[in-house]
Design an enzyme around this catalytic site. Structure first.
Site, PDB file in Angstrom:
ATOM      1  N   ASP A   1      -3.321   4.803  -0.745  1.00 49.24           N
ATOM      2  CA  ASP A   1      -4.063   3.623  -0.284  1.00 49.24           C
ATOM      3  C   ASP A   1      -4.345   3.723   1.211  1.00 49.24           C
ATOM      4  O   ASP A   1      -5.450   3.416   1.665  1.00 49.24           O
ATOM      5  CB  ASP A   1      -3.261   2.341  -0.542  1.00 49.24           C
ATOM      6  CG  ASP A   1      -3.122   2.010  -2.011  1.00 49.24           C
ATOM      7  OD1 ASP A   1      -4.027   2.345  -2.794  1.00 49.24           O
ATOM      8  OD2 ASP A   1      -2.094   1.407  -2.372  1.00 49.24           O
ATOM      9  N   LEU A   2      -3.344   4.129   1.977  1.00 51.29           N
ATOM     10  CA  LEU A   2      -3.505   4.229   3.423  1.00 51.29           C
ATOM     11  C   LEU A   2      -4.522   5.296   3.790  1.00 51.29           C
ATOM     12  O   LEU A   2      -5.326   5.110   4.699  1.00 51.29           O
ATOM     13  CB  LEU A   2      -2.160   4.505   4.096  1.00 51.29           C
ATOM     14  CG  LEU A   2      -1.144   3.377   3.974  1.00 51.29           C
ATOM     15  CD1 LEU A   2       0.183   3.800   4.592  1.00 51.29           C
ATOM     16  CD2 LEU A   2      -1.648   2.098   4.611  1.00 51.29           C
TER      17      LEU A   2
ATOM     18  N   ALA B   1       0.833  -1.202   0.000  1.00 53.40           N
ATOM     19  CA  ALA B   1       0.000   0.000   0.000  1.00 53.40           C
ATOM     20  C   ALA B   1       0.870   1.255   0.000  1.00 53.40           C
ATOM     21  O   ALA B   1       1.882   1.313   0.692  1.00 53.40           O
ATOM     22  CB  ALA B   1      -0.903  -0.003   1.226  1.00 53.40           C
ATOM     23  N   ASP B   2       0.461   2.238  -0.791  1.00 53.45           N
ATOM     24  CA  ASP B   2       1.155   3.528  -0.783  1.00 53.45           C
ATOM     25  C   ASP B   2       0.368   4.501   0.092  1.00 53.45           C
ATOM     26  O   ASP B   2      -0.643   4.134   0.701  1.00 53.45           O
ATOM     27  CB  ASP B   2       1.351   4.065  -2.201  1.00 53.45           C
ATOM     28  CG  ASP B   2       0.039   4.306  -2.945  1.00 53.45           C
ATOM     29  OD1 ASP B   2      -1.029   4.444  -2.297  1.00 53.45           O
ATOM     30  OD2 ASP B   2       0.074   4.378  -4.179  1.00 53.45           O
ATOM     31  N   SER B   3       0.820   5.733   0.154  1.00 50.72           N
ATOM     32  CA  SER B   3       0.192   6.702   1.059  1.00 50.72           C
ATOM     33  C   SER B   3      -1.262   6.981   0.672  1.00 50.72           C
ATOM     34  O   SER B   3      -2.110   7.179   1.556  1.00 50.72           O
ATOM     35  CB  SER B   3       0.999   7.996   1.117  1.00 50.72           C
ATOM     36  OG  SER B   3       1.127   8.555  -0.168  1.00 50.72           O
TER      37      SER B   3
END
Length: 78
Positions: A36-37, A32-34
């Site tokens: 996604d978070l 997950a990237d930022s």
């Protein structure tokens, strides 16, 4: 609560076939990237009515599924 948190993660991040546990790391294990978070935290806010932490230090602590569960519990979610 852990089961519902895992369901939300799978739905939001489209990782239905992946085994997710409390030790699962969002970046290392799920990729997950930022963004996604952020979407994931928004989904938790929608589900539980818990605001998204705005401080960078608080966000950085939410690296694993277990950390998110503990955060939710600290905000009164059962």
């Amino acid at each position: 609560m852990l089961e519902r948190v895992i369901e939300i993660i799978k739905e939001t991040l489209n990782v239905e076939g992946m085994e997710i546990t409390e030790e699962t790391n969002f970046k290392d294990d799920i990729g997950a990237d930022s963004l996604d978070l952020y979407e994931l935290l928004q989904a938790f806010d929608d589900e539980y009515g818990v605001g998204i932490p705005e401080e960078e230090e608080e966000l950085e602590k939410l690296e694993t599924v277990g950390a998110v569960v503990e955060y939710l519990r600290s905000k009164g979610v059962e």
